[in-house]
Enzyme design. Structure first.
Site, PDB file in Angstrom:
ATOM      1  N   GLY A 183      51.591   9.480 109.828  1.00 17.84           N
ATOM      2  CA  GLY A 183      52.746   8.626 109.604  1.00 17.84           C
ATOM      3  C   GLY A 183      52.977   8.225 108.160  1.00 17.84           C
ATOM      4  O   GLY A 183      53.773   7.321 107.892  1.00 17.84           O
ATOM      5  N   THR A 184      52.336   8.910 107.216  1.00 14.80           N
ATOM      6  CA  THR A 184      52.506   8.526 105.810  1.00 14.80           C
ATOM      7  C   THR A 184      53.950   8.722 105.342  1.00 14.80           C
ATOM      8  O   THR A 184      54.516   7.872 104.649  1.00 14.80           O
ATOM      9  CB  THR A 184      51.562   9.325 104.899  1.00 14.80           C
ATOM     10  OG1 THR A 184      51.701  10.726 105.181  1.00 14.80           O
ATOM     11  CG2 THR A 184      50.123   8.915 105.113  1.00 14.80           C
ATOM     12  N   GLY A 185      54.561   9.860 105.708  1.00 16.53           N
ATOM     13  CA  GLY A 185      55.932  10.119 105.274  1.00 16.53           C
ATOM     14  C   GLY A 185      56.919   9.131 105.865  1.00 16.53           C
ATOM     15  O   GLY A 185      57.820   8.637 105.167  1.00 16.53           O
ATOM     16  N   CYS A 186      56.755   8.837 107.150  1.00 17.82           N
ATOM     17  CA  CYS A 186      57.630   7.859 107.806  1.00 17.82           C
ATOM     18  C   CYS A 186      57.481   6.492 107.158  1.00 17.82           C
ATOM     19  O   CYS A 186      58.468   5.798 106.884  1.00 17.82           O
ATOM     20  CB  CYS A 186      57.285   7.760 109.292  1.00 17.82           C
ATOM     21  SG  CYS A 186      57.361   9.307 110.196  1.00 17.82           S
TER      22      CYS A 186
ATOM     23  N   THR B 256      45.851   9.508 108.012  1.00 13.81           N
ATOM     24  CA  THR B 256      47.082   9.670 107.239  1.00 13.81           C
ATOM     25  C   THR B 256      48.279   9.959 108.141  1.00 13.81           C
ATOM     26  O   THR B 256      49.314  10.428 107.660  1.00 13.81           O
ATOM     27  CB  THR B 256      46.925  10.822 106.227  1.00 13.81           C
ATOM     28  OG1 THR B 256      46.511  12.019 106.922  1.00 13.81           O
ATOM     29  CG2 THR B 256      45.891  10.475 105.168  1.00 13.81           C
TER      30      THR B 256
ATOM     31  N   LYS C 104      57.149  14.436  97.098  1.00  9.25           N
ATOM     32  CA  LYS C 104      55.817  13.867  97.329  1.00  9.25           C
ATOM     33  C   LYS C 104      54.729  14.915  97.126  1.00  9.25           C
ATOM     34  O   LYS C 104      54.819  16.030  97.634  1.00  9.25           O
ATOM     35  CB  LYS C 104      55.750  13.301  98.753  1.00  9.25           C
ATOM     36  CG  LYS C 104      56.780  12.211  99.016  1.00  9.25           C
ATOM     37  CD  LYS C 104      56.739  11.720 100.448  1.00  9.25           C
ATOM     38  CE  LYS C 104      57.133  12.802 101.430  1.00  9.25           C
ATOM     39  NZ  LYS C 104      57.300  12.287 102.810  1.00  9.25           N
TER      40      LYS C 104
END
Length: 265
Positions: A209-212, A207, A175
């Site tokens: 919690g974007t990865g989760c 932003t 990412k």
């Protein structure tokens, strides 16, 4: 027909924007019934993480066994694990479970900078879980930790993804949200080749919690039977829309959550 079922193994976020809470919101929004195994309880909000308490390994083993005994899990994801001991517990508990595709999100640092994975646990993650993964979804700092060298620019991403793939997983989604050029371009590397997923960065502080959310959305797509590349593309579109709509929420005073339900309200 039974609704597709998925599992998230991760930590709890009391602020509701990341971790188990974000995963459940995302999976349900993407048309998949979400089950969960909680590895840690965090006291956090949009401004930061104040306290972390690991769940006992006995509890985690029991949670995984309960899911395996009653649900038909078609895909699962792993987020925050915290310690080498927890990694070993999860790896051993999953050994005899038929939970379908595995999306591994190597959660190491919170949005506010709090460490979520002990430094001595990185080797355990690489040895115990990464080779089992259908897909890993590191951001650039996490890729740097896994590889032992900085990964900063877009030009460095193809080689970094190739080196991550060589660690044993079947595919890598590297990412680019930390790129400094105003874009959030992600690189998907599989045995079939390389695909860039380009996107302009939306100017917002919401932003958390974007990865989760991205890894949970991919897991939901896989649980519905989508090919990996299609699941990744749909998840990328979903998270871009959820980030763009997050400014309407006005939740918290720091890094606010995404708008997981932007299509409905």
């Amino acid at each position: 027909m039974t609704i597709p079922q998925a599992l998230t193994i991760a930590g709890s976020d009391s602020g509701g924007g990341a971790g188990i809470q974000a995963d459940i919101k995302t999976m349900q929004m993407r048309g998949v019934f979400a089950t969960s195994v909680i590895t840690a309880i965090t006291a956090q909000n949009t401004c930061g993480v104040n306290h972390i308490e690991m769940t006992s390994t006995a509890s985690v083993r029991a949670q995984i066994a309960a899911i395996a005994a009653d649900f038909t899990i078609r895909a699962h994801k792993i987020g925050m694990l915290g310690t080498a001991n927890m990694i070993a517990c999860v790896a051993a508990s999953l050994r005899d479970c038929n939970f379908g595709a595995l999306v591994l999100d190597p959660v190491m640092i919170s949005k506010g900078g709090a460490p979520l994975l002990q430094s001595d646990a990185i080797a355990a993650l690489k040895h115990e879980l990464l080779p089992r993964a259908t897909l890993i979804t590191p951001n650039l700092p996490e890729a740097g930790e896994l590889l032992g060298r900085p990964v900063v620019t877009r030009d460095e991403m193809p080689q970094a993804a190739a080196d991550l793939l060589a660690l044993g997983c079947r595919a890598v989604l590297l990412k680019g949200g930390h790129l400094a050029d105003g874009h959030s371009d992600d690189l998907l590397l599989t045995a079939d080749g390389t695909t860039w997923l380009t996107a302009a960065r939306h100017p917002t502080q919401n932003t958390h919690g974007t990865g989760c959310t991205l890894s949970a959305a991919i897991t939901a797509g896989l649980a519905k039977g989508l090919p990996l590349d299609a699941a990744v593309r749909e998840a990328k579109d979903y998270i871009n829309a959820a980030i763009t709509a997050a400014d309407r929420l006005h939740v918290g005073h720091g890094h606010g959550p995404l708008h997981h339900f932007y299509r409905w309200w």
